[in-house]
Design an enzyme around this catalytic site. Structure first.
Site, PDB file in Angstrom:
ATOM      1  N   ASP A  11     -98.798 -44.431   3.884  1.00  0.00           N
ATOM      2  CA  ASP A  11     -97.933 -43.348   3.446  1.00  0.00           C
ATOM      3  C   ASP A  11     -96.856 -43.970   2.546  1.00  0.00           C
ATOM      4  OD1 ASP A  11     -96.554 -40.760   3.622  1.00  0.00           O
ATOM      5  OD2 ASP A  11     -95.107 -41.867   4.824  1.00  0.00           O
ATOM      6  N   ASP A  13     -93.340 -42.224   1.243  1.00  0.00           N
ATOM      7  CA  ASP A  13     -91.950 -41.909   1.633  1.00  0.00           C
ATOM      8  C   ASP A  13     -91.744 -42.221   3.114  1.00  0.00           C
ATOM      9  OD1 ASP A  13     -91.296 -40.705  -0.900  1.00  0.00           O
ATOM     10  OD2 ASP A  13     -92.379 -38.932  -0.278  1.00  0.00           O
TER      11      ASP A  13
END
Ligand code: B16
Ligand code: MG
Length: 214
Positions: A11, A13
């Site tokens: 991922d 952020d």
């Protein structure tokens, strides 16, 4: 993790960089202007979900009071504020620990990808000096359904040429952990003092990945 693992999908952020803080600040500015309560607890539910779905979570029952055009203007306003933070980012916003871990995992032979719901992901990677680093990038511009739907991770795996069972997802969001599980991926949750997204293994920092992926 067992020997069959060929790839790690990160991922963006909240995992590779601290842009999760900028999302929070940009939504907080909008919510304050609208007079809507918004705090860290609400913010945790925005992790990994799309811009429009984030707005609906913030508005809650008040959502019915606004037209589609008004909601679009709100998401655009939030994104404009968010982008002012992004334009100030430099490679110094990539922690030395994160860069060292990414390089070590590559040296150990793992394929590395990004699986992010963000439509700003490529700009962020460029700003961090990671524009060409990953073997594949799947982001919010390429998918129809954001996390907890597994689409973005399935796309990342397909771009890498691996099956879901051959890849591990690293996530800071409950929505992302759910997405990874429903796509058939192994999943590691990145925890902080006030947030645990779940995951079959939990880590408190990316350097712990070096003990997992040997
Ligand atoms: P944007 P990730 C997600 O990125 C964020 O966690 C989430 O807060 C945000 O709403 C979503 O991207 C969409 O971002 O507005 O930039 O398109 O955690 O999946 O990397
Ligand atoms: Mg995240």
């Amino acid at each position: 993790m067992d020997k069959g693992i060929k790839a790690i999908i990160f991922d963006l952020d909240g995992v590779i960089c601290r842009t999760d803080r900028y999302h929070y600040l940009a939504w907080k500015a909008l919510a304050d202007k609208l007079g809507i309560p918004f705090d860290e607890e609400v913010n945790q539910r925005l992790r990994g979900v799309s811009r429009r779905e984030s707005l609906e979570i913030i508005l809650g029952a008040r959502g019915g009071a606004y037209s589609g055009a008004e909601k679009l203007a709100m998401t655009e306003e939030k994104n404009a504020v968010y982008k002012t933070y992004l334009t100030a980012m430099t490679p110094e916003d990539l922690s030395p620990e994160t860069l060292a871990v990414l390089r070590a995992l590559r040296r150990r032979g793992y394929l590395l990808a990004i699986g992010s719901s963000s439509r700003n992901a490529r700009q962020i990677l460029e700003r961090l000096g990671l524009g060409d680093f990953f073997d594949a990038v799947a982001d919010g511009t390429q998918i129809a359904r954001s996390k907890p739907d597994p689409e973005v991770f399935l796309l990342a795996a397909s771009l890498l040429g691996v099956r879901p069972g051959e890849a591990v997802v690293v996530e800071d969001a409950a929505s992302g952990v759910q997405a990874a599980r429903s796509g058939g991926f192994r999943v590691i949750g990145l925890c902080s003092a006030d947030h645990d997204p779940g995951g079959e293994v939990s880590v408190e920092g990316l350097s712990q990945l070096l003990d997992i992926f040997r």
